[in-house]
Design a protein around this motif. Structure first.
Motif, PDB file in Angstrom:
ATOM      1  N   ASP A  95       5.704   4.718   3.983  1.00 34.35           N
ATOM      2  CA  ASP A  95       6.484   5.944   4.162  1.00 34.35           C
ATOM      3  C   ASP A  95       5.964   7.100   3.325  1.00 34.35           C
ATOM      4  OD1 ASP A  95       8.146   4.608   5.912  1.00 34.35           O
ATOM      5  OD2 ASP A  95       9.664   4.132   4.402  1.00 34.35           O
ATOM      6  N   GLY A  96       4.928   6.859   2.521  1.00 36.47           N
ATOM      7  CA  GLY A  96       4.330   7.928   1.734  1.00 36.47           C
ATOM      8  C   GLY A  96       4.954   8.130   0.362  1.00 36.47           C
ATOM      9  N   VAL A  97       5.863   7.217  -0.026  1.00 30.95           N
ATOM     10  CA  VAL A  97       6.517   7.369  -1.332  1.00 30.95           C
ATOM     11  C   VAL A  97       5.518   7.183  -2.465  1.00 30.95           C
ATOM     12  CG1 VAL A  97       8.292   6.415  -2.858  1.00 30.95           C
ATOM     13  CG2 VAL A  97       8.740   6.627  -0.404  1.00 30.95           C
ATOM     14  N   PHE A 116       7.673  -6.599  -0.781  1.00 29.85           N
ATOM     15  CA  PHE A 116       7.817  -6.159   0.606  1.00 29.85           C
ATOM     16  C   PHE A 116       8.404  -4.748   0.669  1.00 29.85           C
ATOM     17  CE2 PHE A 116       7.458 -10.714   1.275  1.00 29.85           C
ATOM     18  CZ  PHE A 116       6.662 -10.781   2.407  1.00 29.85           C
ATOM     19  N   GLY A 117       9.337  -4.458  -0.224  1.00 32.64           N
ATOM     20  CA  GLY A 117       9.885  -3.108  -0.266  1.00 32.64           C
ATOM     21  C   GLY A 117       8.846  -2.086  -0.690  1.00 32.64           C
ATOM     22  N   LEU A 118       7.906  -2.493  -1.551  1.00 34.38           N
ATOM     23  CA  LEU A 118       6.857  -1.587  -1.994  1.00 34.38           C
ATOM     24  C   LEU A 118       5.908  -1.247  -0.842  1.00 34.38           C
ATOM     25  CD1 LEU A 118       5.725  -0.112  -4.469  1.00 34.38           C
ATOM     26  CD2 LEU A 118       4.290  -2.113  -4.903  1.00 34.38           C
ATOM     27  N   ILE A 119       5.635  -2.230   0.021  1.00 40.65           N
ATOM     28  CA  ILE A 119       4.793  -1.962   1.193  1.00 40.65           C
ATOM     29  C   ILE A 119       5.452  -0.921   2.085  1.00 40.65           C
ATOM     30  CG2 ILE A 119       3.832  -2.966   3.296  1.00 40.65           C
ATOM     31  CD1 ILE A 119       3.454  -5.568   1.805  1.00 40.65           C
ATOM     32  N   SER A 120       6.768  -1.049   2.257  1.00 37.01           N
ATOM     33  CA  SER A 120       7.495  -0.066   3.060  1.00 37.01           C
ATOM     34  C   SER A 120       7.430   1.315   2.436  1.00 37.01           C
ATOM     35  CB  SER A 120       8.953  -0.516   3.214  1.00 37.01           C
ATOM     36  OG  SER A 120       9.699   0.435   3.939  1.00 37.01           O
ATOM     37  N   GLU A 121       7.546   1.379   1.108  1.00 42.24           N
ATOM     38  CA  GLU A 121       7.449   2.660   0.419  1.00 42.24           C
ATOM     39  C   GLU A 121       6.049   3.247   0.563  1.00 42.24           C
ATOM     40  OE1 GLU A 121      10.111   3.174  -3.340  1.00 42.24           O
ATOM     41  OE2 GLU A 121       9.194   1.191  -3.480  1.00 42.24           O
TER      42      GLU A 121
END
Length: 251
Positions: free
Chosen positions: A85-87, A77-82
């Protein structure tokens, strides 16, 4: 050396993010602790039926596997957020190995799981668990393999779906039968024959039995051998899937 350096850079960044917001670490640890103190005492009257002399030595290994599975499965889930955000896009323009982008994140997940596992084992000893140190170390290592497999699979699923709304129900559908058929809370041997036969096809059941065997010091048990084989196999498959997904993301 270049691969290790790139992995460490990713790991350091991910670790800093976790330290800034440790809420998910604490939430992931609270669930098995609550099970330990609220559900564990209910097993004491069932010690004879479970075939164990110490119910905590039976219950804590199951909580370790649950911690490894549930905590790591939500890493994506944190990877989806990244990604949103363009990370991930920013990392793609660097010459860093795509495998290192995954491994750095896995190191963060495994360190987090190790800290949580040590806390859980310490509490287990405090409430009365009796387990040899060598068996505990082996059980924790198997737990880390399970956690690494689930974290790698979660990251691969995250980059495949790129949506929490899709990923959440997929995880729930997978986790429910895994929890029920792996014997984490209760051994499958007390269930009906058809349920035991069904659980034979669940790799996590063998891993759970293997960790329990290590905690009682039965290192020659078939369950420990098969549990170790499944743990290593699942980790290798999930690592291949996660690495392939990160490389495709670069295509």
């Amino acid at each position: 050396m270049q691969f290790l350096r790139e992995s460490f850079i990713v790991f350091r960044r991910q670790l800093r993010m976790n330290l800034r917001n440790p809420a998910w670490v604490l939430i992931g640890l609270m669930q098995p602790i609550l099970y330990l103190f609220l559900f564990g005492p209910l097993l004491k009257p069932m010690a004879q039926q479970l075939g164990v002399a110490n119910t905590w030595t039976f219950f804590v290994p199951g909580m370790l596997i649950q911690l490894g599975m549930f905590g790591a499965f939500f890493a994506g889930f944190g990877l989806i957020s990244e990604w949103r955000d363009g990370v991930i896009e920013a990392e793609r323009v660097t010459p860093a190995s795509r495998t290192a982008l995954l491994m750095g994140r896995l190191w963060r997940d495994l360190l987090q799981l190790l800290v949580q596992a040590l806390v859980l084992v310490g509490l287990g000893y405090w409430v009365g668990m009796e387990a040899p140190l060598g068996g505990v170390v082996l059980g924790v290592l198997l737990t880390l393999l399970v956690g690494g497999a689930c974290a790698a699979a979660s990251n691969a699923l995250a980059l495949t779906t790129k949506s929490e709304d899709v990923m959440a129900p997929v995880i729930n559908v997978v986790m429910m039968p895994v929890l029920l058929l792996s014997g984490i809370l209760l051994p499958m041997t007390i269930g009906p024959d058809w349920l035991q036969r069904t659980s034979d096809f669940m790799p996590f059941r063998w891993i759970t039995d293997g960790v329990r065997s290590s905690f009682v010091g039965d290192f020659a048990a078939n369950g420990l051998m098969w549990g170790s084989i499944w743990a290593v196999g699942l980790f290798a498959i999930a690592l291949w899937w996660g690495t392939s997904t990160f490389r495709k993301e670069n295509a």
